[in-house]
Design a protein around this motif. Structure first.
Motif, PDB file in Angstrom:
ATOM      1  N   GLN A 113       0.705   6.387  -7.137  1.00 23.91           N
ATOM      2  CA  GLN A 113      -0.294   7.339  -7.371  1.00 23.91           C
ATOM      3  C   GLN A 113       0.150   8.800  -7.403  1.00 23.91           C
ATOM      4  OE1 GLN A 113      -2.778   6.347  -4.012  1.00 23.91           O
ATOM      5  NE2 GLN A 113      -4.164   5.074  -5.135  1.00 23.91           N
ATOM      6  N   LEU A 145       1.032  -0.265 -10.746  1.00 22.76           N
ATOM      7  CA  LEU A 145      -0.071   0.256  -9.968  1.00 22.76           C
ATOM      8  C   LEU A 145      -1.118  -0.796 -10.219  1.00 22.76           C
ATOM      9  CD1 LEU A 145      -1.300   2.152  -8.050  1.00 22.76           C
ATOM     10  CD2 LEU A 145      -1.952   3.731  -9.864  1.00 22.76           C
ATOM     11  N   ALA A 146      -1.720  -1.183 -11.353  1.00 24.27           N
ATOM     12  CA  ALA A 146      -2.790  -2.170 -11.641  1.00 24.27           C
ATOM     13  C   ALA A 146      -2.338  -3.526 -10.992  1.00 24.27           C
ATOM     14  CB  ALA A 146      -3.039  -2.411 -13.003  1.00 24.27           C
ATOM     15  N   ARG A 165       0.937  -1.124   0.092  1.00 24.65           N
ATOM     16  CA  ARG A 165       0.097  -0.071   0.091  1.00 24.65           C
ATOM     17  C   ARG A 165       0.942   1.197   0.053  1.00 24.65           C
ATOM     18  NH1 ARG A 165      -4.915  -2.242   3.764  1.00 24.65           N
ATOM     19  NH2 ARG A 165      -5.724  -3.699   2.495  1.00 24.65           N
ATOM     20  N   ASN A 202     -10.335  -0.807  -9.172  1.00 26.88           N
ATOM     21  CA  ASN A 202      -9.169   0.121  -9.306  1.00 26.88           C
ATOM     22  C   ASN A 202      -8.301  -0.400 -10.371  1.00 26.88           C
ATOM     23  OD1 ASN A 202     -10.165   1.972  -7.577  1.00 26.88           O
ATOM     24  ND2 ASN A 202      -9.170   1.389  -5.935  1.00 26.88           N
ATOM     25  N   ALA A 203      -8.007  -1.994 -10.091  1.00 29.50           N
ATOM     26  CA  ALA A 203      -6.983  -2.571 -11.138  1.00 29.50           C
ATOM     27  C   ALA A 203      -7.228  -2.450 -12.573  1.00 29.50           C
ATOM     28  CB  ALA A 203      -6.846  -4.039 -10.625  1.00 29.50           C
ATOM     29  N   ASP A 240      -4.053  -6.490  -4.013  1.00 30.92           N
ATOM     30  CA  ASP A 240      -4.901  -5.972  -2.820  1.00 30.92           C
ATOM     31  C   ASP A 240      -6.357  -6.478  -2.847  1.00 30.92           C
ATOM     32  OD1 ASP A 240      -4.264  -5.001  -0.471  1.00 30.92           O
ATOM     33  OD2 ASP A 240      -4.711  -2.913  -1.103  1.00 30.92           O
ATOM     34  N   ILE A 279       1.750   1.539  -3.607  1.00 30.42           N
ATOM     35  CA  ILE A 279       0.656   2.196  -4.387  1.00 30.42           C
ATOM     36  C   ILE A 279       0.355   3.668  -4.218  1.00 30.42           C
ATOM     37  CG2 ILE A 279      -1.976   2.361  -4.124  1.00 30.42           C
ATOM     38  CD1 ILE A 279      -2.074  -0.585  -3.827  1.00 30.42           C
ATOM     39  N   SER A 335      -6.614   0.951 -13.762  1.00 30.93           N
ATOM     40  CA  SER A 335      -5.326   1.140 -14.339  1.00 30.93           C
ATOM     41  C   SER A 335      -4.762   0.273 -15.366  1.00 30.93           C
ATOM     42  CB  SER A 335      -4.549   0.883 -13.135  1.00 30.93           C
ATOM     43  OG  SER A 335      -4.885   1.684 -11.939  1.00 30.93           O
ATOM     44  N   TYR A 370      -3.007  -3.107  -7.080  1.00 24.72           N
ATOM     45  CA  TYR A 370      -4.630  -3.178  -6.815  1.00 24.72           C
ATOM     46  C   TYR A 370      -4.999  -4.639  -6.966  1.00 24.72           C
ATOM     47  CZ  TYR A 370      -5.121   1.823  -6.928  1.00 24.72           C
ATOM     48  OH  TYR A 370      -5.034   3.115  -6.802  1.00 24.72           O
ATOM     49  N   LYS A 378      -8.320  -5.065  -5.076  1.00 21.10           N
ATOM     50  CA  LYS A 378      -9.097  -3.904  -5.445  1.00 21.10           C
ATOM     51  C   LYS A 378      -9.399  -3.871  -6.834  1.00 21.10           C
ATOM     52  CE  LYS A 378      -7.520  -0.980  -1.486  1.00 21.10           C
ATOM     53  NZ  LYS A 378      -6.866   0.184  -1.103  1.00 21.10           N
TER      54      LYS A 378
END
Length: 245
Positions: free
Chosen positions: A75, A90-91, A68, A102-103, A97, A71, A106, A94, A99
């Protein structure tokens, strides 16, 4: 008296820890009796044999904070350098995680008309499956399997079969499951195939594939058996739902 004084109140604490772990991880049922009847001593044995080896499975949990942190760094970096590489990293984070929305967003920004790597398409497909958006996952997985049928140790083919099943394409699902299961032994693929067969009213075949998952249990080394427990539980649950012969 000395032994009893050693275990009280630690015996109760050990028993509580063992019961919580048993509920979460669901090992063999006989362990519950050992915990309940054996008290502190039985719980200590359980913790030594079942809980301590499971600590290796927590490595991903320990990565959550550095993940995180990374991340947040990405960002901020994307504001100055919105490169495909930054968006893809970043993807991936995510996705790890869970998410998924969000993935996917990205990956959308990482993928361009010049992208020739299969990985971002495959991973976007994983995110879309995580969101239960099987229609969106379909072209991504078809692209991956079309170019590399064995991608990710044939997991991609198994997932494409699963997506065909979820998008009401049973003939394509059957053909792709047949292709995947000729080589892959992934419990995920076996379970998805069994679920598909059950949905088609082919209970005997569904039972056979669910039992293939459980048949792995006696021969797997301990660390793999612990990793496979979620699939053992799903297979057992599916078997209970199937009509009797």
């Amino acid at each position: 008296m000395g032994l009893l004084s050693f275990f009280y109140p630690w015996g109760i604490i050990l028993q509580a820890v063992a019961i919580v772990h048993f509920i979460r991880r669901r090992p063999d049922t006989y362990w519950l009796w050992i915990i309940l009847i054996g008290g502190g001593l039985g719980s200590l044995v359980y913790i030594a044999i079942e809980v301590l080896p499971d600590l290796g499975l927590l490595r991903d949990s320990f990565k959550v904070f550095p993940r995180r942190k990374r991340i947040r760094e990405l960002q901020a970096a994307i504001l100055d350098n919105p490169s495909a590489g930054n968006y893809e990293e970043l993807a991936d984070l995510y996705l790890e995680d869970k998410k998924f929305a969000n993935a996917r967003q990205s990956y959308d920004k990482a993928i361009s008309s010049r992208t020739d790597s299969l990985d971002p398409f495959y991973r976007r497909g994983l995110a879309e499956i995580g969101m239960d958006d099987f229609t969106a996952a379909l072209p991504d997985l078809e692209r991956v399997v079309g170019r590399d049928p064995g991608y990710d140790f044939h997991r991609a083919a198994g997932l494409l079969a699963h997506v065909y099943a979820k998008t009401a394409q049973p003939d394509k699902a059957e053909a792709m499951f047949q292709q995947a299961t000729k080589i892959s032994t992934l419990s995920e693929t076996y379970h998805n195939y069994a679920s598909f067969l059950a949905s088609q009213g082919r209970s005997a075949e569904a039972r056979e594939w669910a039992q293939r998952i459980l048949a792995k249990k006696p021969t797997l080394p301990g660390y793999l058996r612990r990793r496979e427990r979620p699939w053992f539980r799903r297979a057992s649950s599916l078997l209970k739902q199937l009509p009797a012969n």
